[in-house]
Design an enzyme around this catalytic site. Structure first.
Site, PDB file in Angstrom:
ATOM      1  CG  ASP A  64      -1.808   1.176   1.300  1.00 35.73           C
ATOM      2  OD1 ASP A  64      -2.576   1.344   0.341  1.00 35.73           O
ATOM      3  OD2 ASP A  64      -1.723   1.952   2.250  1.00 35.73           O
ATOM      4  CB  THR A  97      -1.037   6.744  -2.102  1.00 35.50           C
ATOM      5  OG1 THR A  97      -1.332   5.387  -1.877  1.00 35.50           O
ATOM      6  CG2 THR A  97      -1.898   7.597  -1.224  1.00 35.50           C
ATOM      7  CB  THR A  98       1.070   3.254  -5.558  1.00 39.23           C
ATOM      8  OG1 THR A  98       0.561   2.703  -4.360  1.00 39.23           O
ATOM      9  CG2 THR A  98       2.416   2.655  -5.868  1.00 39.23           C
ATOM     10  CG  ASP A 412      -6.664   0.992   0.263  1.00 42.48           C
ATOM     11  OD1 ASP A 412      -6.450   1.899   1.095  1.00 42.48           O
ATOM     12  OD2 ASP A 412      -5.792   0.530  -0.488  1.00 42.48           O
TER      13      ASP A 412
END
Ligand code: ADP
Ligand code: MG
Length: 564
Positions: A64, A97-98, A412
């Protein structure tokens, strides 16, 4: 130092280092790219995990992005800026986010090439901003609307969410897409967990002025090691990781009237320094009796307002426990503040800080308060609360790593569901929108004159890099894949993307359940652009000298290189 009339003027503190112009910019770009590089391999459902060990030796294993950047101790200021960006995206939409960090890194990498062609940073910044704005417009064009009006009937209890097939499907698929990219994802229990997430979100959704508001704060996630993920449950109420304090108390109370107390049910003991002069056995007896009387008064007061359950944020003295038990009151102590607040909202009660002030109106209500065995421990279940918009997801799993990762995955999924309800529009996932936007941006670039056009094209290239990374994790040849996808999109297949799980290109990502809420994609693009342009604007790094112990013989080392 600045020379003024020949006299040097010291502006910066001694030991401050300064890099400027192109060198500063390059340093920043290198650092940001390095961070993005680390995250690249964690992107998508086949992304690899990172094992993070913090300074206490605690281990986190996750792919994550938000967790990775939070746990990593990033030093470089530009990389830190990216970390902040990731956190901002996480706070806003809880996903993506990644992708945001990888995209920002790519935007900077492409900017570097433009800088090499002597294009000024301000031109690149302008181009990127135009491209981002256009990209968001394109997203709106290609997005599909989801009809969420069925939520009304579900909320009114006239239908089960599963009966609203189209809506359930959309919800299912956005949750599936986030969960499938996570460690906990095993297909057999996936449906079950997604159903829990959907029901939890609907339970905490309210309609206000014709708009749905999802209060994720009303969903409590409680973890208990043991059993398996498949034993995870949705509880319509609040679960506390606590037990009833005294064996003489009831284990179950129906029609619970709950006192929420933020005060110790104890008598303040005198300080160690204070001296009590007791000269006779009679005095000891009086002293103890006085203490007992005070505790009994407290309990009597609680009972007199009609409470049959006490949830206390502080401690409860043995003697007080005894009196409570005698009155048939169930009591729990040392409950976290955050849980107290959740209970306040759920039961409609009010936390009181002084027992003396407790009134009947402060009591919360629940149909049932019960201590139940969960694994080897006991937990308190507070169900049928006054406010039904309070639920707990009780996560079970074989070990800490599994339950921790399950919690993050649930977070998530819950955010993805909220995102969809907040802005009911979806796009296909698996790189489909990135290719589509890139294609349209290149066309858009043609309409822009000058060198900015190059920046818009660079932006399109950077977006396609996301697809390249997904292709790599899927074991596909990245270049071939991007070419194939470009062709499919030119032929009008706007949902064509990479089925990462099966390592192949497919015509329609939505058909294999991979879709993302459009709001996430927008947020990712805007945040990445903001971070990249902020870094491109910097042409001067002024760093205070590092603390003493890190500052070792810099001058000496430099002189070594003079001979090179
Ligand atoms: P982020 O932190 O950016 O959300 P993820 O690791 O969750 O990163 O990856 C998100 C990307 O993976 C999105 O582009 C999403 O569409 C894609 N994705 C998720 N599941 C699949 C799948 N089964 N097949 C292809 N792509 C997927
Ligand atoms: Mg994700």
């Amino acid at each position: 130092m600045v020379a003024m009339y020949g006299v040097p003027v010291v502006v910066l503190k001694e030991g401050t280092s300064r890099t400027y112009g192109r060198e500063a910019l390059r340093n920043n770009i290198i650092a940001a790219k390095a961070l993005a590089e680390i995250l690249k391999t964690s992107l998508g459902p086949k992304g690899l995990d990172k094992m993070l060990v913090d300074s206490f030796g605690d281990i986190t294993v996750t792919n994550d992005g938000a967790t990775i950047v939070k746990e990593m101790e990033v030093q470089h200021p530009a990389a830190k800026l990216l970390v902040e960006t990731a956190k901002a995206v996480d706070a806003e939409v809880g996903d993506g986010t990644t992708t945001a960090v990888v995209l920002a890194g790519e935007l900077l990498a492409k900017a570097e090439t433009l800088l090499d062609q002597n294009i000024h940073p301000t031109i690149i910044i302008e181009g990127y901003k135009k491209a981002a704005k256009k990209a968001v417009e394109i997203l709106d064009e290609i997005a599909e609307k989801v009809d969420i009006s069925g939520l009304d009937e579900v909320k009114e209890g006239k239908a089960d969410i599963k009966d609203k097939k189209e809506l359930y499907d959309a919800l299912y698929r956005v949750a599936y897409t986030t969960l499938s990219s996570k460690y906990m994802a095993t297909p057999d229990i996936m449906d079950y967990l997604i159903d829990i997430a959907i029901r939890a979100v609907i339970q905490v959704t309210e309609k206000k002025n014709g708009k749905y508001i999802v209060r994720l704060g009303n969903i409590k996630i409680e973890k208990k090691k043991g059993a398996s993920l498949a034993d995870t449950k949705l509880v319509y109420g609040i679960v506390l990781d606590k037990e009833v304090v005294h064996p003489g108390m009831p284990r179950l109370v129906r029609n619970a009237k709950i006192a929420l107390i933020d005060a110790p049910l104890e008598v303040e003991k005198p300080d160690i320094t204070a001296k009590i002069n007791i000269t006779s056995p009679e005095q000891i007896r009086m002293f103890l009796e006085e203490e007992t009387r005070l505790l009994k008064d407290m309990v009597d007061k609680i009972a007199s307002v009609g409470a049959n359950v006490v949830i206390c944020q502080k401690g409860i003295d043995d003697v007080a426990q005894h009196f409570l038990a005698k009155k048939g009151i169930l009591a729990v102590r040392r409950v976290k503040r955050s849980d107290m607040e959740k209970l306040e909202r759920a039961t409609g009660g009010r936390i009181v800080t002084s027992i003396r002030d407790l009134t009947e109106n402060d009591l919360g209500y629940a149909e049932l308060v019960e201590e139940r065995k969960v694994g080897n421990d006991k937990m308190i279940f507070i169900e049928g609360c006054k406010n039904p918009a309070a639920v707990t997801i009780l996560i079970r799993g074989a070990n800490d790593m599994i339950v921790d990762d399950a919690e993050r995955s649930f977070q998530d999924a819950l955010h993805a569901l909220r995102n969809l309800i907040r802005d009911p529009k979806i796009v296909a996932g698996g790189g489909a929108p990135e290719i589509e936007i890139a294609m349209k941006l290149r066309k858009f670039a043609e309409t822009i004159g000058g060198k900015e056009q190059l920046a818009v094209k660079a932006f399109a290239d950077a977006l396609e890099e996301i697809v390249t990374v997904l292709a790599q994790t899927a074991g596909l040849d990245p270049l071939d894949t991007v070419m194939e996808l470009r062709k499919l999109h030119r032929d009008g297949k706007k949902n064509a993307g990479i089925d990462v799980m099966n390592g192949k290109v497919v015509d329609d990502m939505a058909a294999i359940n991979v879709i993302d809420p459009v709001i996430v994609k927008k947020q990712v693009i805007l945040a990445a652009t903001e971070a990249a342009t902020a870094i491109l604007k910097v042409d001067d790094i002024i760093a205070a000298s590092p603390t003493k112990k890190e500052k070792k013989g810099k001058g000496g080392e430099e002189s070594k290189f003079e001979f090179d």
